[in-house]
Design an enzyme around this catalytic site. Structure first.
Site, PDB file in Angstrom:
ATOM      1  N   CYS A 105       1.059  -1.240   0.087  1.00  0.00           N
ATOM      2  CA  CYS A 105       0.055  -0.006   0.185  1.00  0.00           C
ATOM      3  C   CYS A 105       1.005   1.183   0.177  1.00  0.00           C
ATOM      4  O   CYS A 105       0.364   2.400  -0.299  1.00  0.00           O
ATOM      5  CB  CYS A 105      -0.879  -0.035   1.220  1.00  0.00           C
ATOM      6  N   HIS A 143      -3.763   7.216   1.805  1.00  0.00           N
ATOM      7  CA  HIS A 143      -4.081   5.842   1.348  1.00  0.00           C
ATOM      8  C   HIS A 143      -5.754   5.264   1.820  1.00  0.00           C
ATOM      9  O   HIS A 143      -6.028   5.551   2.850  1.00  0.00           O
ATOM     10  CB  HIS A 143      -3.009   4.588   1.684  1.00  0.00           C
ATOM     11  N   ASN A 166     -10.122  -0.778  -1.873  1.00  0.00           N
ATOM     12  CA  ASN A 166      -8.804  -0.415  -1.588  1.00  0.00           C
ATOM     13  C   ASN A 166      -8.108  -1.133  -2.851  1.00  0.00           C
ATOM     14  O   ASN A 166      -8.010  -2.170  -2.713  1.00  0.00           O
ATOM     15  CB  ASN A 166      -8.219  -1.338  -0.026  1.00  0.00           C
TER      16      ASN A 166
HETATM   17  O1  UT7 Z   1      -4.155  -1.475   2.880  1.00  0.00           O
HETATM   18  C1  UT7 Z   1      -3.780  -1.467   4.130  1.00  0.00           C
HETATM   19  C2  UT7 Z   1      -4.347  -2.936   4.662  1.00  0.00           C
HETATM   20  N1  UT7 Z   1      -5.801  -3.276   5.203  1.00  0.00           N
HETATM   21  C3  UT7 Z   1      -6.081  -2.355   6.189  1.00  0.00           C
HETATM   22  O2  UT7 Z   1      -5.630  -1.184   6.560  1.00  0.00           O
HETATM   23  C4  UT7 Z   1      -7.456  -2.800   6.904  1.00  0.00           C
HETATM   24  C5  UT7 Z   1      -7.294  -2.709   8.335  1.00  0.00           C
HETATM   25  N2  UT7 Z   1      -8.356  -3.245   8.970  1.00  0.00           N
HETATM   26  C6  UT7 Z   1      -9.818  -2.954   8.857  1.00  0.00           C
HETATM   27  O3  UT7 Z   1     -10.000  -2.192   7.854  1.00  0.00           O
HETATM   28  C7  UT7 Z   1     -10.790  -3.653   9.758  1.00  0.00           C
HETATM   29  O4  UT7 Z   1     -10.176  -4.231  10.680  1.00  0.00           O
HETATM   30  C8  UT7 Z   1     -11.519  -4.599   8.937  1.00  0.00           C
HETATM   31  C9  UT7 Z   1     -12.539  -3.860   7.820  1.00  0.00           C
HETATM   32  C10 UT7 Z   1     -10.988  -5.607   8.097  1.00  0.00           C
HETATM   33  C11 UT7 Z   1     -12.445  -5.350   9.766  1.00  0.00           C
HETATM   34  O5  UT7 Z   1     -13.371  -4.595  10.731  1.00  0.00           O
HETATM   35  P1  UT7 Z   1     -13.188  -4.696  12.416  1.00  0.00           P
HETATM   36  O6  UT7 Z   1     -14.405  -3.906  12.772  1.00  0.00           O
HETATM   37  O7  UT7 Z   1     -12.059  -4.744  12.823  1.00  0.00           O
HETATM   38  O8  UT7 Z   1     -13.853  -6.192  12.255  1.00  0.00           O
HETATM   39  P2  UT7 Z   1     -13.411  -7.445  13.067  1.00  0.00           P
HETATM   40  O9  UT7 Z   1     -12.164  -7.963  12.293  1.00  0.00           O
HETATM   41  O10 UT7 Z   1     -13.356  -7.085  14.462  1.00  0.00           O
HETATM   42  O11 UT7 Z   1     -14.643  -8.424  12.909  1.00  0.00           O
HETATM   43  C12 UT7 Z   1     -15.969  -8.259  13.659  1.00  0.00           C
HETATM   44  C13 UT7 Z   1     -16.810  -9.132  13.339  1.00  0.00           C
HETATM   45  C14 UT7 Z   1     -16.190 -10.768  13.254  1.00  0.00           C
HETATM   46  O12 UT7 Z   1     -17.122 -11.526  13.873  1.00  0.00           O
HETATM   47  P3  UT7 Z   1     -17.518 -11.880  15.385  1.00  0.00           P
HETATM   48  O13 UT7 Z   1     -16.173 -12.831  15.401  1.00  0.00           O
HETATM   49  O14 UT7 Z   1     -17.485 -10.852  15.980  1.00  0.00           O
HETATM   50  O15 UT7 Z   1     -18.539 -12.766  15.296  1.00  0.00           O
HETATM   51  C15 UT7 Z   1     -16.043 -10.898  11.909  1.00  0.00           C
HETATM   52  O16 UT7 Z   1     -15.933 -12.421  11.601  1.00  0.00           O
HETATM   53  O17 UT7 Z   1     -17.216  -9.328  11.967  1.00  0.00           O
HETATM   54  C16 UT7 Z   1     -17.030 -10.256  11.200  1.00  0.00           C
HETATM   55  N3  UT7 Z   1     -16.655  -9.983   9.619  1.00  0.00           N
HETATM   56  C17 UT7 Z   1     -17.656  -9.735   8.796  1.00  0.00           C
HETATM   57  N4  UT7 Z   1     -18.986  -9.735   9.036  1.00  0.00           N
HETATM   58  C18 UT7 Z   1     -19.624  -9.621   7.693  1.00  0.00           C
HETATM   59  C19 UT7 Z   1     -15.398  -9.785   9.307  1.00  0.00           C
HETATM   60  N5  UT7 Z   1     -15.710  -9.674   7.761  1.00  0.00           N
HETATM   61  C20 UT7 Z   1     -17.154  -9.735   7.581  1.00  0.00           C
HETATM   62  C21 UT7 Z   1     -17.758  -9.274   6.352  1.00  0.00           C
HETATM   63  N6  UT7 Z   1     -19.037  -9.450   6.564  1.00  0.00           N
HETATM   64  N7  UT7 Z   1     -17.126  -8.918   5.073  1.00  0.00           N
END
Ligand code: UT7
Length: 331
Positions: free
Chosen positions: A113, A258, A288
């Protein structure tokens, strides 16, 4: 010593629009979850037959036209991607061939990135050292073909899109215009926090049926850890850049962060105390696109008339590696 000016910008995204609703047909996710957690409403994915070199060529042609230059004026190419069309050679030579520029050097750069800003430092150094006067800098990514589109891969699959952005850089006489500075960092202790394990030259062989069965070719991420680091490192990177020039956040006319997650960009914006009109966000439409997000957002901002001569442009990135970077440009 010359300075480096951005004399043209361009971008290209595939015409295939993939909405959040379309993804709900492939995996257990929802428009509400994606919009609330990431800000993304749709992204562009390539159709079969479209290559990274194609996207890069179209973005480059737009940048050349914007600058009023012919392809033949380009003296070197720097191309950043984490998703090369082939393991080797790099996408840069395919772009060079498509632009009809046989003979000029083409540097492929991998900083995920942060690739566009790493590339900006390399291109700026090539120009300041007076080895080249005109450098084409490109960030291009095809993420869609490498995503796990089942529920297992939903945390990654909903985030990423395909596209390319380009900037034409040219030597100008010193002064206070152009690239003021670039700052780069990396911390490989976090390499596996966001990575693709396979294909890998240190596996025997590179790619095996067992790797494919286990899904090791799909990228994986500890999203919360990436989020935590990104929201710290990005504001720090901007502050370091500003301090180097005795400037304050209030001096920034336009911030191009980014586009990883709208929530990350908003936290960076808040920490810097910038109003909405000074921050570019287009993740809603493209997701992204990794190394391409900054040059695409920059090209759109230029076309929207958001940069005037003399404005202070700040760009900042964070991503896999970890790598992170910032740059200041007097437009
Ligand atoms: O370019 C640089 C690289 N990438 C980044 O900068 C990404 C950085 N991270 C993020 O943007 C966020 O961490 C995410 C968008 C990837 C995830 O958001 P979050 O608020 O941190 O969610 P989480 O990983 O804590 O997951 C919360 C819940 C989980 O379920 P449980 O365990 O609470 O039951 C996940 O399994 O959301 C679930 N989940 C989804 N649900 C519906 C994860 N992905 C999805 C999805 N749709 N696509």
């Amino acid at each position: 010593m010359p300075s480096t000016a951005i004399i043209g910008t361009g971008f290209h995204v595939p015409d295939r629009v993939v909405s959040n609703a379309e993804l709900t047909g492939l995996m257990d996710t929802s428009d509400e979850w994606i919009v609330e957690r990431t800000g993304i409403r749709e992204r562009r994915w390539v159709r079969e037959g479209e290559s990274g070199a194609d996207l890069a060529r179209r973005a480059s042609e737009m940048a050349l036209e914007d600058a009023g230059c012919e392809a033949g004026e380009v003296e070197a190419i720097v191309l950043a991607t984490l998703s090369p069309d082939h393991f080797f050679p790099g996408t840069g030579v395919f772009l060079q061939r498509e632009l009809g520029l046989a003979g000029i050097p083409s540097i492929d750069l991998r900083a995920q990135c942060s690739g566009f800003l790493y590339g900006l430092q390399v291109a700026d150094a090539l120009i300041r050292s007076e080895q080249y006067r005109t450098v084409l800098l490109v960030g291009v990514e095809i993420q869609s073909t490498g995503l796990d589109l089942s529920t297992r891969g939903r945390d990654m699959a909903v985030l990423f899109g395909d596209g390319a952005g380009a900037a034409l850089l040219e030597a100008i006489d010193g002064g206070d215009r152009g690239v003021l500075s670039t700052h780069l960092w990396a911390d490989g202790r976090h390499a596996e926090t966001l990575w693709a394990e396979s294909p890998s030259a240190c596996r025997h062989p590179y790619v095996s049926a067992a790797d494919l069965d286990a899904g090791r070719h799909y990228p994986t991420m500890d999203g919360r850890d990436v989020f935590r680091h990104a929201t710290r490192r990005m504001p720090e990177a901007v502050e370091t850049a500003l301090e180097a020039h005795g400037l304050a956040a209030s001096d920034i006319d336009l911030l191009v962060p980014h586009q990883a997650n709208l929530r990350i960009s908003q936290m960076v914006q808040r920490r810097l105390g910038l109003p909405d009109e000074k921050v570019v966000n287009n993740i809603e439409r493209y997701g992204n696109t990794t190394a391409a997000t900054i040059p695409i957002a920059l090209a759109e901002a230029v076309r929207a008339g958001r940069l005037e001569p003399g404005d202070l442009l700040c760009m900042v990135a964070f991503g896999s590696g970890f790598t992170w970077a910032s740059a200041l440009v007097r437009w």
